[in-house]
Design an enzyme around this catalytic site. Structure first.
Site, PDB file in Angstrom:
ATOM      1  N   GLU A 118      28.042  39.332  36.964  1.00 29.39           N
ATOM      2  CA  GLU A 118      29.175  39.434  37.601  1.00 29.39           C
ATOM      3  C   GLU A 118      30.029  40.312  36.810  1.00 29.39           C
ATOM      4  O   GLU A 118      30.097  40.610  35.702  1.00 29.39           O
ATOM      5  CB  GLU A 118      30.162  38.280  37.412  1.00 29.39           C
ATOM      6  CG  GLU A 118      29.236  36.684  38.108  1.00 29.39           C
ATOM      7  CD  GLU A 118      30.340  35.549  37.730  1.00 29.39           C
ATOM      8  OE1 GLU A 118      29.628  34.807  36.774  1.00 29.39           O
ATOM      9  OE2 GLU A 118      31.451  35.284  38.096  1.00 29.39           O
ATOM     10  N   LYS A 120      33.069  42.060  35.481  1.00 28.69           N
ATOM     11  CA  LYS A 120      34.093  41.490  34.228  1.00 28.69           C
ATOM     12  C   LYS A 120      35.440  42.043  34.812  1.00 28.69           C
ATOM     13  O   LYS A 120      35.829  43.231  34.374  1.00 28.69           O
ATOM     14  CB  LYS A 120      34.051  41.690  32.809  1.00 28.69           C
ATOM     15  CG  LYS A 120      34.843  41.176  31.857  1.00 28.69           C
ATOM     16  CD  LYS A 120      34.551  41.202  30.533  1.00 28.69           C
ATOM     17  CE  LYS A 120      35.422  40.700  29.851  1.00 28.69           C
ATOM     18  NZ  LYS A 120      37.081  40.887  29.695  1.00 28.69           N
ATOM     19  N   ASP A 122      39.181  43.295  35.056  1.00 30.50           N
ATOM     20  CA  ASP A 122      40.453  43.408  34.196  1.00 30.50           C
ATOM     21  C   ASP A 122      41.805  42.711  34.722  1.00 30.50           C
ATOM     22  O   ASP A 122      42.441  43.283  35.471  1.00 30.50           O
ATOM     23  CB  ASP A 122      40.546  44.934  34.071  1.00 30.50           C
ATOM     24  CG  ASP A 122      41.242  45.423  32.750  1.00 30.50           C
ATOM     25  OD1 ASP A 122      41.630  46.513  32.689  1.00 30.50           O
ATOM     26  OD2 ASP A 122      41.569  44.411  31.926  1.00 30.50           O
ATOM     27  N   TYR A 230      35.317  32.329  38.738  1.00 31.95           N
ATOM     28  CA  TYR A 230      34.061  32.574  37.979  1.00 31.95           C
ATOM     29  C   TYR A 230      33.394  31.285  37.264  1.00 31.95           C
ATOM     30  O   TYR A 230      32.146  31.497  36.632  1.00 31.95           O
ATOM     31  CB  TYR A 230      34.120  33.773  36.964  1.00 31.95           C
ATOM     32  CG  TYR A 230      35.192  33.523  35.898  1.00 31.95           C
ATOM     33  CD1 TYR A 230      36.415  34.602  35.769  1.00 31.95           C
ATOM     34  CD2 TYR A 230      35.327  32.361  34.880  1.00 31.95           C
ATOM     35  CE1 TYR A 230      37.473  34.349  34.945  1.00 31.95           C
ATOM     36  CE2 TYR A 230      35.987  32.048  33.981  1.00 31.95           C
ATOM     37  CZ  TYR A 230      37.199  33.250  33.911  1.00 31.95           C
ATOM     38  OH  TYR A 230      38.281  32.821  33.026  1.00 31.95           O
ATOM     39  N   LYS A 319      30.192  45.411  27.712  1.00 36.25           N
ATOM     40  CA  LYS A 319      31.526  46.150  27.921  1.00 36.25           C
ATOM     41  C   LYS A 319      30.700  47.601  28.238  1.00 36.25           C
ATOM     42  O   LYS A 319      29.837  48.264  27.941  1.00 36.25           O
ATOM     43  CB  LYS A 319      32.265  46.293  26.866  1.00 36.25           C
ATOM     44  CG  LYS A 319      33.202  44.978  26.427  1.00 36.25           C
ATOM     45  CD  LYS A 319      33.988  44.579  27.483  1.00 36.25           C
ATOM     46  CE  LYS A 319      34.866  43.567  27.233  1.00 36.25           C
ATOM     47  NZ  LYS A 319      35.966  43.813  26.004  1.00 36.25           N
ATOM     48  N   CYS A 413      50.243  50.654  -5.033  1.00 36.62           N
ATOM     49  CA  CYS A 413      50.695  49.782  -3.693  1.00 36.62           C
ATOM     50  C   CYS A 413      51.928  50.602  -3.232  1.00 36.62           C
ATOM     51  O   CYS A 413      52.998  50.589  -3.978  1.00 36.62           O
ATOM     52  CB  CYS A 413      51.007  48.361  -4.184  1.00 36.62           C
ATOM     53  SG  CYS A 413      51.681  47.454  -2.747  1.00 36.62           S
ATOM     54  N   CYS A 416      54.927  47.502  -3.573  1.00 38.68           N
ATOM     55  CA  CYS A 416      55.465  47.048  -4.646  1.00 38.68           C
ATOM     56  C   CYS A 416      55.068  47.969  -5.857  1.00 38.68           C
ATOM     57  O   CYS A 416      55.600  47.783  -6.976  1.00 38.68           O
ATOM     58  CB  CYS A 416      54.940  45.596  -4.907  1.00 38.68           C
ATOM     59  SG  CYS A 416      53.038  45.523  -5.440  1.00 38.68           S
ATOM     60  N   CYS A 443      45.967  45.702  -3.476  1.00 35.72           N
ATOM     61  CA  CYS A 443      46.866  45.683  -4.668  1.00 35.72           C
ATOM     62  C   CYS A 443      46.840  44.692  -5.456  1.00 35.72           C
ATOM     63  O   CYS A 443      46.432  43.537  -4.948  1.00 35.72           O
ATOM     64  CB  CYS A 443      48.200  45.688  -3.678  1.00 35.72           C
ATOM     65  SG  CYS A 443      49.724  45.066  -4.578  1.00 35.72           S
ATOM     66  N   CYS A 449      54.292  41.129  -4.587  1.00 32.17           N
ATOM     67  CA  CYS A 449      54.065  42.231  -3.597  1.00 32.17           C
ATOM     68  C   CYS A 449      54.627  41.578  -2.495  1.00 32.17           C
ATOM     69  O   CYS A 449      54.038  40.517  -1.719  1.00 32.17           O
ATOM     70  CB  CYS A 449      52.829  42.681  -3.369  1.00 32.17           C
ATOM     71  SG  CYS A 449      52.583  43.860  -2.194  1.00 32.17           S
TER      72      CYS A 449
END
Length: 787
Positions: A118, A120, A122, A230, A319, A413, A416, A443, A449
């Site tokens: 089927e 797909k 959207d 579906y 897809k 980082c 921090c 980090c 942090c």
């Protein structure tokens, strides 16, 4: 004055005629009368109902547009989860999916296997519930488990029958499908918006979603929306065909629209041909699609394949190639995540890709930057992978001007200022460790942090973790910014007055949040484990750890090799769990939480299937002795009566072990020369004893005192269990004296039904057999096992 029978008969005749024309026009696309003729029928029914108000019924075609709801959309819990689909982005992914299906069904390569294909759509996934043939509820998919009640809006769609046509439908029937907006309707809607100087919609999907969430159903009614079914969900008090395609054709006969492009094909070749054909015609369709859904057609085969995590093993969405555009990469910035991972993010000159304006894109990690050779200032090709996540796929080097700048990982980082370190990958196996550089930089500031602390707290309070209602991201950001919270435990020290100081909080909302935090102190062990944010430990793994080990203390102590005896936990994940639990900082956080009154709902008992379950040969096999596989480990266990005897063996003693190869002897002797290996083996055995998993603990596996509570009862398991495997559930039932059958009959005592339950659930309901969902089942198990 009673209602004349002729009037009732005429009203019913008009309704039936109008619904039949709705079906031919909106579902079959085969109108049999003109619009003016339809209008005359509709006006005749309206006039009749106006003259005789007692004729008006909810399912009349004149009543599609109802009144506005008193408030927003209420929440709906799906009786069966609306699961998502796994994706295939290439022919190789699709080939692998079909191969896995054949392998799991144990079919030879030459066997025929039917797939339902089927487009797909959207749009927006929704659930329609019919009772006695009448539409009683419509809901959005939401997170798959909970959605929103959009019944009043869905009733306005002429492609959704208010009552089913024909006869023979189940007493309760849940129909699942997609609501979408055809391209022509989308363009027409935007033309009207432009003429009125209003904001236009970006794409048909956004237009459909926005239309369904209008509080006034009259607005939704003016939008050109369509529904296409579906699948089905709940089916009670009746039955449906046993293949997916025949089920949809039956729904179509009852008045529901199905996709005209649906096909039933044979094997991988049929799937490939369908994909190639529809991909070539994609732009000619009257609606947007982003791929094709392939499903194993037979329902019994779907049930045999089952589910993994939140997706079925019997379906996949292949897809189409994502849409691509060219733009300029302005800069690369670095974000800090919950675990300290430093992630590069591309800042782009805004570009319209696949119906969405994109200004940011993922770069994943520094290895991806190196692979692409990307520099700040480059012209790049941007793609929306799977039509969802924007990513940079290529640099156009010939457009470089020489002013582009190389991208380097920051030494400190960006939040921090702590050091940034590259992670190491450790591959373990057969007594060796291979260390290599990982792709992730972290980090080292931990919860000092603010970025890590903020993200850790957002995860900690989330719905599937501690579920603290009212504590959103903005509030957490304020608490962290004002230094009011430095650790998850600090949340439980806050008072009502602290919340009053935050933006957006009044007395009542502050008291509500204080009470919500207090209530969260009592939490299921699985939720607490998930809330801790252990790397690689999601909801499913957290549930497995809680169900199998039974207590936080065991989890804190468990050695990596012991954890690998738990379902679906490999050595790498086991090391992540162990390292997290042994880290001094993490141990302090857990201790602080317990001091603040966290009360864990845990059964304290090791899962019955683990008690006394680990044999000597299994322990030896876990120790990764070079040259020693399953047969060699069994030979050692048969020859020696204990691990201590194995550890004290010399070359001469090992030479006497029957069916123990020279290579295996050399591998074991090499291990015996390593003090750390010997120490690990002894420590692992000691923990097996302490946990009750050691072979000497076998007597504790099933209590022998008193009658077993389920003796004489026959239980059946169906669907997918999320907190344990079906085998584990069966073992626990057997330990309680039950007989576990594969089919439902009049002798069945109870059916345990997980997501995806099918014909067994239907039969149980027809026979009046009691049905438990997984949560109720686990609660009962805990009660019986603690008795």
């Amino acid at each position: 004055m009673s209602l004349p029978e002729s009037v009732s008969r005429r009203a019913e005749q008009l309704r039936a005629e109008i619904e039949q024309h709705n079906y031919r026009y909106h579902v079959l696309d085969q109108p049999s009368i003109t619009d003016s003729e339809y209008d005359r029928l509709f006006q005749a029914l309206q006039a009749l109902e106006a003259e005789y108000p007692e004729l008006v019924s909810e399912d009349s075609p004149t009543q599609r547009i109802g009144n506005k709801p008193d408030s927003g959309f209420s929440e709906v819990t799906h009786e069966q989860p609306m699961l998502s689909l796994s994706n295939a982005f290439s022919a190789e992914d699709m080939d692998a999916f079909v191969r896995r299906v054949y392998e799991r069904l144990e079919l030879p390569p030459e066997a025929e296997l039917a797939f339902a294909c089927e487009p797909k759509l959207d749009g927006l996934a929704v659930s329609l519930m019919y009772e006695q043939g009448r539409l009683v509820r419509a809901a959005t998919r939401g997170d798959g488990y909970t959605g929103e009640d959009i019944t009043l809006n869905v009733r306005t769609l002429h492609s959704v029958p208010l009552r089913l046509l024909g006869e023979g439908w189940p007493a309760r029937l849940e129909v699942r499908g997609e609501i979408y907006m055809p391209r022509a309707g989308f363009e027409r809607l935007n033309e009207q918006a432009r003429a009125a100087n209003e904001k236009t919609f970006v794409n048909p999907r956004n237009a459909a979603a926005g239309s369904l969430r209008q509080l006034d159903p009259a607005v939704t009614a003016r939008r050109p929306l369509e529904f296409c079914c579906y699948s089905t969900g709940v089916v009670e008090g009746g039955s449906l065909p046993d293949t997916h395609t025949e089920r949809l054709r039956q729904l179509n006969a009852w008045g529901l629209k199905i996709n005209a492009e649906m096909r039933r094909v044979q094997g991988l070749a049929g799937c490939r041909d369908y994909y190639t054909d529809l991909a070539a015609r994609r732009d000619a369709l009257s609606y947007d699609i982003d791929g094709i859904v392939f499903k194993v057609d037979r329902l019994d085969q779907q049930q045999a394949l089952g589910y993994v995590a939140r997706a079925p093993r019997w379906a996949i969405a292949h897809k189409f190639p994502a849409q691509e555009e060219i733009t300029r990469l302005k800069a690369v910035e670095f974000q800090v995540g919950r675990t300290g991972a430093i992630t590069p993010v591309a800042r782009l000159e805004p570009v319209f890709v696949g119906g969405v304006t994109v200004s940011n894109a993922t770069l994943h990690n520094m290895d991806e930057i190196a692979r692409l050779g990307v520099r700040a200032g480059d012209q790049v090709i941007v793609r929306r992978a799977g039509d969802v996540i924007p990513q940079i796929v290529q640099v156009i080097e010939e457009r470089r001007t020489g002013e582009e700048n190389r991208v380097s990982i920051p030494e400190h980082c960006p939040v921090c200022g702590a050091d940034v370190e590259r992670t190491q990958l450790i591959k373990r196996g057969k007594g060796r460790e291979q260390v290599s550089e990982g792709a992730i930089y972290r980090c080292v500031g931990r919860l000092s942090c603010r970025a890590q602390l903020t993200q850790a707290l957002i995860h900690f309070v989330s719905r599937k973790a501690m579920d603290i209602d009212g504590l959103g991201e903005k509030s957490i950001e304020q608490l962290v910014a004002r230094d009011m919270v430095r650790s998850p435990a600090d949340l439980f020290r806050l008072q009502v007055e602290d919340f009053l100081s935050l933006d957006g909080f009044a007395q009542q909302s502050s008291e509500n949040l204080f009470n919500a935090i207090a209530a969260s102190r009592q939490v299921a062990l699985a939720r607490f484990v998930y809330a801790l944010g252990i790397p690689e430990v999601g909801e499913g793994t957290a549930r497995a750890l809680a169900a199998q080990l039974g207590s936080l203390q065991r989890l804190r102590e468990a050695r990596p090799r012991l954890l690998t005896w738990l379902p679906d936990i490999g050595l790498e994940v086991a090391h992540e769990i162990h390292n997290f639990m042994q880290d001094a900082h993490n141990r302090q956080v857990i201790d602080d939480l317990l001091v603040q009154g966290i009360e864990l709902q845990q059964n304290e008992q090791l899962a019955p299937e683990l008690q006394g379950s680990i044999s000597l040969d299994q322990l030896l096999l876990r120790m990764d002795i070079p040259g020693v596989a399953k047969t060699g480990a069994q030979a050692l266990a048969r020859h020696f009566d204990s691990l201590d005897a194995v550890l004290q063996a010399d070359a001469a003693a090992l030479a006497e072990v029957p069916k123990f190869s020279k290579k295996a002897r050399e591998g074991l002797l090499a291990c015996l020369q390593q003090p750390e290996w010997v120490e690990e083996a002894r420590a692992l055995e000691a923990q097996l004893l302490a946990f009750g998993m050691h072979w000497r603990c076998e007597a504790a596996a099933v209590p022998q005192t008193g009658a077993q509570p389920l003796t004489g009862q026959t239980w059946v398991l169906t669907g997918t269990l999320e907190q344990m495997t079906r085998d584990q559930a069966k073992a626990r039932l057997l330990a309680l004296g039950a007989k576990v059958s594969g089919s439902v009959s009049g002798k069945t005592h109870t059916l345990v039904a997980g997501p995806g339950a099918g014909s067994k659930l239907t039969k149980a309901e027809q026979l009046g057999v009691p049905v438990l969902d997984e949560d109720a089942f686990i609660a009962q198990l805990a009660q019986w096992e603690s008795a």
